[in-house]
Motif scaffolding. Structure first.
Motif, PDB file in Angstrom:
ATOM      1  N   LEU A 170      54.500 101.976  10.973  1.00  0.00           N
ATOM      2  CA  LEU A 170      55.629 102.080  11.905  1.00  0.00           C
ATOM      3  C   LEU A 170      56.564 100.887  11.790  1.00  0.00           C
ATOM      4  N   THR A 171      57.858 101.148  11.808  1.00  0.00           N
ATOM      5  CA  THR A 171      58.848 100.084  11.727  1.00  0.00           C
ATOM      6  C   THR A 171      59.166  99.543  13.122  1.00  0.00           C
ATOM      7  N   ARG A 172      59.834  98.398  13.152  1.00  0.00           N
ATOM      8  CA  ARG A 172      60.240  97.836  14.444  1.00  0.00           C
ATOM      9  C   ARG A 172      61.178  98.781  15.179  1.00  0.00           C
ATOM     10  N   ASP A 173      62.021  99.491  14.446  1.00  0.00           N
ATOM     11  CA  ASP A 173      62.973 100.414  15.070  1.00  0.00           C
ATOM     12  C   ASP A 173      62.257 101.556  15.784  1.00  0.00           C
ATOM     13  N   PHE A 174      61.095 101.958  15.295  1.00  0.00           N
ATOM     14  CA  PHE A 174      60.340 103.011  15.970  1.00  0.00           C
ATOM     15  C   PHE A 174      60.064 102.629  17.413  1.00  0.00           C
ATOM     16  N   PHE A 175      59.629 101.417  17.645  1.00  0.00           N
ATOM     17  CA  PHE A 175      59.286 100.989  18.999  1.00  0.00           C
ATOM     18  C   PHE A 175      60.522 100.894  19.884  1.00  0.00           C
ATOM     19  N   ASP A 176      61.643 100.479  19.321  1.00  0.00           N
ATOM     20  CA  ASP A 176      62.890 100.496  20.106  1.00  0.00           C
ATOM     21  C   ASP A 176      63.234 101.915  20.536  1.00  0.00           C
ATOM     22  N   ARG A 177      63.052 102.852  19.627  1.00  0.00           N
ATOM     23  CA  ARG A 177      63.425 104.238  19.927  1.00  0.00           C
ATOM     24  C   ARG A 177      62.523 104.858  20.993  1.00  0.00           C
ATOM     25  N   ILE A 178      61.221 104.682  20.868  1.00  0.00           N
ATOM     26  CA  ILE A 178      60.369 105.258  21.912  1.00  0.00           C
ATOM     27  C   ILE A 178      60.551 104.510  23.228  1.00  0.00           C
TER      28      ILE A 178
END
Length: 387
Positions: free
Chosen positions: A244-252
């Motif tokens: 998982l990328t850092r952007d994934f966590f921003d999105r969720i």
């Protein structure tokens, strides 16, 4: 009724409204548009990473979406948690081409949930049959080796078995809420030795730490920064390549915060460890965890005991703590069956896999029963019966 089925190389092509009209009634966070879109849009599950979306949408004559299925063209078997590497190796040694294959699943998520999603106004069995038939037709059209559906519900698994797919079982460890009102109520159901051990583990893990469960607006970008550092440290040591990328966590965090329970441990105000959970309609799903300090029993505290506390406070029926981990049994998480179903196009591979699964299934069930009887921490010899 006449149907038409379309294949989409991104969930955005189907759209949030149409997808969630089918996914939302399930109460499953992982088949929601926001979770699957976050996987794709964050570059976590993309063709470059071995996950090429081939999602299915079933429509009626008026073009209204009646059902959807998360489906991927997979270039490897990474991030699936149902292990078919030996099948691939055997087939390729014999001159076959195992990859790519089709996979009906949620990326990087070994959690049981629906794989054939129907609109509430559509008949579930009809939608499932049409989507499954389309997926099987796609195997032939694309010329790929196989179709695999991982972690479906038991009714879906039974229906796929009846349709001719090869059934497979495995084991996960699940905590069940037997009507507990407090964590102490849960402890009271355990043997004296286990009760004392868990209290000692919690005491040692919590010493000098501030442990909080954050959800909704309580989760700030700084928390995701810290958690991503934990995730990367653990992932790099265990897997070599975190998915998982850092952007994934921003999105969720932006779209699913109310369905997230982020357990964070702080020392002197600085975050040192965390565990990420998703909140379903009736379950809490443990996912990633990580720590920058080696604190005794902190993994058990953040991933298992805090999850139990949260589930009891929310009246949730169970905690699903993910794949593997026989050590979970001593913490009240008993072995339960999980499922997958497999269609292999080439009879030369299908026949030996079928024979293997015929032997594996009873062995897995025997192992599950033995673990429950021998290792259960509950006062009764076999503990609460797994459901």
């Amino acid at each position: 009724m006449s149907f038409q089925i379309s294949v989409h190389d991104g969930i955005a092509d189907i759209g949030r409204q149409a997808w969630d009209a089918c996914a939302r009634p399930t109460g499953d966070p992982f088949v929601s548009y926001d979770f699957l879109h976050a996987c794709e849009a964050s570059d976590s599950a993309t063709p470059r990473q071995g996950w090429a979306a081939r999602h299915l949408a079933l429509r009626d004559g008026d073009n209204a979406v009646l059902g959807v299925m998360p489906l991927y063209l997979k270039g490897d078997s990474q991030g699936e948690y149902v292990f078919d590497h030996s099948w691939a190796d055997a087939y390729e040694r014999a001159g076959g081409r195992y990859y790519p294959k089709l996979l009906g699943a949620v990326p990087f998520t070994p959690a049981t949930g629906p794989r054939f999603l129907n609109h509430p106004d559509a008949d579930a069995a009809t939608v499932r049959q049409a989507l499954l038939q389309c997926a099987l037709t796609l195997v032939e059209r694309l010329g790929v080796s196989s179709l695999h559906v991982n972690f479906p519900t038991r009714p879906e698994w039974e229906a796929m078995t009846q349709a001719g797919l090869l059934p497979r079982q495995d084991i996960q460890f699940i905590w069940r809420n037997e009507g507990y009102q407090t964590f102490d109520d849960f402890l009271a159901a355990l043997s004296s030795n286990r009760r004392k051990s868990i209290r000692r583990e919690r005491r040692d893990a919590q010493a000098d730490l501030d442990i909080r469960i954050l959800t909704g607006a309580e989760i700030e970008p700084a928390h995701w920064d810290a958690f991503f550092a934990f995730y990367m440290d653990t992932g790099s040591r265990k897997w070599g390549r975190p998915y998982l990328t850092r952007d994934f966590f921003d999105r969720i965090g932006a779209t699913m915060a109310d369905r997230i329970a982020l357990v964070m441990a702080f020392r002197d105000g600085a975050p040192i460890a965390g565990a990420l959970n998703f909140i379903g309609r009736d379950a809490l799903y443990g996912r990633q965890w990580g720590a920058l300090e080696d604190v005794p029993f902190l993994h058990f505290e953040l991933c298992y005991y805090q999850a139990i506390d949260f589930a009891i406070s929310r009246g949730l029926s169970r905690v699903e703590a993910g794949a593997q981990g026989e050590h979970k049994i001593a913490r009240g998480y008993l072995p339960a069956p999980v499922y997958s179903a497999h269609f292999i196009a080439d009879p030369a591979l299908r026949a030996p896999v079928a024979r293997y699964l015929e032997r594996e299934g009873p062995a897995v069930e025997e192992q599950r029963a033995a673990m429950t009887a021998e290792l259960s921490p509950f006062k009764q010899a076999d503990g609460p019966a797994p459901r």
